[in-house]
Write an enzyme that holds these catalytic residues in place. Structure first.
Site, PDB file in Angstrom:
ATOM      1  N   ARG A  77      -9.965   3.519 -21.902  1.00  0.00           N
ATOM      2  CA  ARG A  77      -9.653   2.187 -21.818  1.00  0.00           C
ATOM      3  C   ARG A  77      -8.824   1.311 -20.656  1.00  0.00           C
ATOM      4  O   ARG A  77      -9.219   0.359 -19.962  1.00  0.00           O
ATOM      5  CB  ARG A  77     -10.077   1.458 -23.182  1.00  0.00           C
ATOM      6  CG  ARG A  77     -10.742   1.356 -24.463  1.00  0.00           C
ATOM      7  CD  ARG A  77     -10.500   0.834 -26.206  1.00  0.00           C
ATOM      8  NE  ARG A  77     -11.916   1.388 -27.097  1.00  0.00           N
ATOM      9  CZ  ARG A  77     -11.388   0.644 -27.778  1.00  0.00           C
ATOM     10  NH1 ARG A  77     -10.221   0.120 -28.592  1.00  0.00           N
ATOM     11  NH2 ARG A  77     -12.948   1.244 -28.513  1.00  0.00           N
ATOM     12  N   CYS A 112      -5.771   1.541   6.104  1.00  0.00           N
ATOM     13  CA  CYS A 112      -6.082   0.559   5.876  1.00  0.00           C
ATOM     14  C   CYS A 112      -6.728  -0.185   7.460  1.00  0.00           C
ATOM     15  O   CYS A 112      -4.931   0.196   8.124  1.00  0.00           O
ATOM     16  CB  CYS A 112      -6.339  -0.442   5.167  1.00  0.00           C
ATOM     17  SG  CYS A 112      -4.652  -0.964   4.402  1.00  0.00           S
ATOM     18  N   HIS A 159       0.750  -0.925   0.155  1.00  0.00           N
ATOM     19  CA  HIS A 159      -0.180  -0.558  -0.519  1.00  0.00           C
ATOM     20  C   HIS A 159       0.723   1.424   0.192  1.00  0.00           C
ATOM     21  O   HIS A 159       2.017   1.435   0.190  1.00  0.00           O
ATOM     22  CB  HIS A 159      -0.753  -0.187   1.228  1.00  0.00           C
ATOM     23  CG  HIS A 159      -2.537  -1.321   0.721  1.00  0.00           C
ATOM     24  ND1 HIS A 159      -3.041  -1.419   1.813  1.00  0.00           N
ATOM     25  CD2 HIS A 159      -2.510  -1.572   0.340  1.00  0.00           C
ATOM     26  CE1 HIS A 159      -3.944  -1.505   1.770  1.00  0.00           C
ATOM     27  NE2 HIS A 159      -3.446  -2.418   0.058  1.00  0.00           N
ATOM     28  N   GLU A 175       1.358   3.853   1.726  1.00  0.00           N
ATOM     29  CA  GLU A 175       1.923   4.419   3.081  1.00  0.00           C
ATOM     30  C   GLU A 175       3.589   3.230   3.153  1.00  0.00           C
ATOM     31  O   GLU A 175       4.538   3.910   3.558  1.00  0.00           O
ATOM     32  CB  GLU A 175       1.102   3.986   4.226  1.00  0.00           C
ATOM     33  CG  GLU A 175      -0.482   4.707   4.213  1.00  0.00           C
ATOM     34  CD  GLU A 175      -1.746   3.634   3.480  1.00  0.00           C
ATOM     35  OE1 GLU A 175      -0.979   3.172   2.354  1.00  0.00           O
ATOM     36  OE2 GLU A 175      -2.634   3.878   3.297  1.00  0.00           O
TER      37      GLU A 175
HETATM   38  C1  AOF Z   1      -4.601   1.969   1.599  1.00  0.00           C
HETATM   39  N1  AOF Z   1      -3.580   2.442   0.924  1.00  0.00           N
HETATM   40  O1  AOF Z   1      -2.309   1.927  -0.569  1.00  0.00           O
HETATM   41  C2  AOF Z   1      -4.756   1.340  -0.509  1.00  0.00           C
HETATM   42  C3  AOF Z   1      -5.590   0.940   0.191  1.00  0.00           C
HETATM   43  O2  AOF Z   1      -5.627  -6.599  -0.249  1.00  0.00           O
HETATM   44  P1  AOF Z   1      -5.747  -5.605  -0.185  1.00  0.00           P
HETATM   45  O3  AOF Z   1      -4.102  -6.034   1.347  1.00  0.00           O
HETATM   46  O4  AOF Z   1      -4.420  -4.767  -0.905  1.00  0.00           O
HETATM   47  O5  AOF Z   1      -5.717  -4.336   0.675  1.00  0.00           O
HETATM   48  C4  AOF Z   1      -7.278  -3.555  -0.336  1.00  0.00           C
HETATM   49  C5  AOF Z   1      -7.836  -2.717   0.569  1.00  0.00           C
HETATM   50  O6  AOF Z   1      -7.199  -1.713   1.776  1.00  0.00           O
HETATM   51  C6  AOF Z   1      -8.780  -2.234  -0.233  1.00  0.00           C
HETATM   52  O7  AOF Z   1     -10.217  -2.490  -0.496  1.00  0.00           O
HETATM   53  C7  AOF Z   1      -9.147  -0.642   0.058  1.00  0.00           C
HETATM   54  O8  AOF Z   1     -10.002  -0.444   1.525  1.00  0.00           O
HETATM   55  C8  AOF Z   1      -7.422  -0.437   0.922  1.00  0.00           C
HETATM   56  N2  AOF Z   1      -6.851   0.567  -0.137  1.00  0.00           N
HETATM   57  N3  AOF Z   1      -5.098   1.090   1.652  1.00  0.00           N
HETATM   58  O9  AOF Z   1      -4.620   1.962   2.750  1.00  0.00           O
HETATM   59  C9  AOF Z   1      -3.520   2.099   0.064  1.00  0.00           C
HETATM   60  N4  AOF Z   1      -4.345   0.678  -1.956  1.00  0.00           N
HETATM   61 ZN    ZN Z   2      -3.472  -0.643   3.931  1.00  0.00          ZN
END
Ligand code: AOF
Ligand code: ZN
Length: 391
Positions: free
Chosen positions: A187, A75, A50, A52
């Site tokens: 696309r 998250c 992610h 962070e």
């Molecule tokens: C964040 N930072 O860069 C992103 C987030 O399956 P995972 O572990 O990749 O988690 C996917 C979920 O995490 C996604 O549905 C959304 O809630 C969050 N995405 N969160 O803090 C990120 N890509």
């Molecule tokens: Zn995250």
């Protein structure tokens, strides 16, 4: 640099993942100490770090006591399908001092709990910086994560008299190369592109990204009786395995077997009262296959179905300076008898693209973005935008 400038940088970084992060959002993060950026990162694709964590791992300097800017709430959950550990825990462990986020994460597993966890741990969190830009950036994610249904974007190329083709179904080309290049960019950003059988018959499209570099989307065809010509481009070439044909129980099983033997998948869904493929069923099926965004490219019957049933989120129309006269109208009967019943777009934006005008708008911003989290700054911003475009 002030906090808007740092968040703008996070949004810019987020966009580096465009076309590749689905079904995850585009997220960027910057780490700041004493007004200077000491680390940057973005989410590149599902399963990878992610934003962070990417930013933390790209920093050589110690980050305890620093600030972080991130366009989405971190998250906080570890559900069975989660691919990476929770970012909120990592930020707490790293002891950052303050976090700026543009919007909450409307994922029901997060939805404010990442922010709450940081605050409980004594980290200051400020929500709402550049929230409107953050909403537009991840509009497809916001729809999909809250509904399980793809964000639906209708794209039309029209003559000034509102035709998408001549009476002989010729449509090549209404718009110029620059408008078509923009469509290829779209696309790339979308998980899937959808057309009806009539468009396959008359245009034999490839629906690939060619006029720009990028990812190839899924190609979806609505074909209630499986009458797609076996020599169609969509059933040939290496992308044929990324084509999915929706049909109804009224299809011919021998045709289905032939298409599947050629390496293209067929999905049967219910028929609607006219015998056409039931659009809500198509959207549910695409959503369950992880397709979070859908670009609908025609033709008229398909546009009419999506608009009549209020199943689209966004519309982009390229209007070219040609007059076709008798021909195929972009949209057929919607049952509108009074102007007050017409579909009025919200938050419309007009742009000149060479000789064309591009009109973009949303059907209903609150349907698209929802209000799971209630009283948060990004949603107040949304109510303001939709109030301003209502009449
Ligand atoms: C964040 N930072 O860069 C992103 C987030 O399956 P995972 O572990 O990749 O988690 C996917 C979920 O995490 C996604 O549905 C959304 O809630 C969050 N995405 N969160 O803090 C990120 N890509
Ligand atoms: Zn995250």
């Amino acid at each position: 640099m002030n906090s808007d400038a740092f968040m703008a940088r996070a949004l810019e970084l987020a966009q580096a993942g465009e076309g590749y992060t689905s079904p995850n959002p585009m997220v960027g993060a910057v780490i700041v100490r004493d007004g200077r950026i000491i680390g940057e990162g973005f989410h590149a694709r599902p399963g990878e770090a992610h934003a962070e964590v990417a930013a933390i791992e790209n920093t050589r300097e110690p980050i305890a006591g620093a600030e972080m800017y991130c366009n989405l709430e971190p998250c906080s959950h570890s559900t069975p399908h989660k691919r990476t550990p929770p970012c909120a825990d990592r930020l707490i462990r790293e002891n950052i001092r303050k976090l700026y986020v543009a919007t909450v994460d409307p994922n029901p597993h997060v939805n404010g709990s990442g922010i709450a966890a940081l605050r409980r741990a004594g980290i200051e969190v400020e929500v709402g910086c550049l929230s409107e830009r953050a909403l537009w950036l991840n509009e497809t994610y916001f729809k999909y994560i809250q509904t399980g249904l793809p964000f639906v974007h209708l794209k039309m190329a029209l003559s000034v008299d509102g035709r998408i083709a001549t009476r002989c179904s010729d449509s090549k080309w209404i718009t110029d190369g620059e408008a078509r290049r923009q469509v290829h960019e779209l696309r790339h950003r979308y998980d899937a592109v959808l057309v009806g059988l009539n468009t396959v018959r008359s245009d034999d499209p490839q629906l690939t990204v060619r006029l720009t570099s990028g990812k190839q989307p899924w190609r979806i065809v609505l074909d209630e009786h499986l009458e797609i010509p076996p020599e169609a481009n969509l059933l040939r070439g290496e992308q044929r395995a990324k084509t999915l044909i929706f049909t109804t129980p009224a299809h011919d099983p021998a045709r289905r077997a032939r298409i599947e033997a050629g390496g293209t998948a067929v999905q049967v869904v219910a028929a609607d009262p006219q015998g056409w493929v039931d659009l809500p069923a198509v959207l549910r099926e695409l959503g369950s296959r992880g397709i979070s965004s859908l670009l609908v490219e025609g033709g008229a019957g398909v546009f009419t179905g999506f608009i009549r049933q209020r199943l689209f989120d966004k519309l982009s129309i390229y209007i070219a300076p040609i007059i076709i006269g008798a021909g195929i109208e972009a949209v057929g009967d919607l049952g509108v008898r009074k102007i007050s019943q017409a579909v009025r777009l919200q938050h419309t934006v007009y742009q000149v693209v060479n000789q064309q005008i591009r009109v973009q708008g949303y059907r209903n911003l609150e349907d698209t973005f929802r209000t799971l989290t209630g009283n948060v700054p990004c949603l107040q911003e949304l109510s303001r935008i939709s109030a301003a475009s209502a009449r």
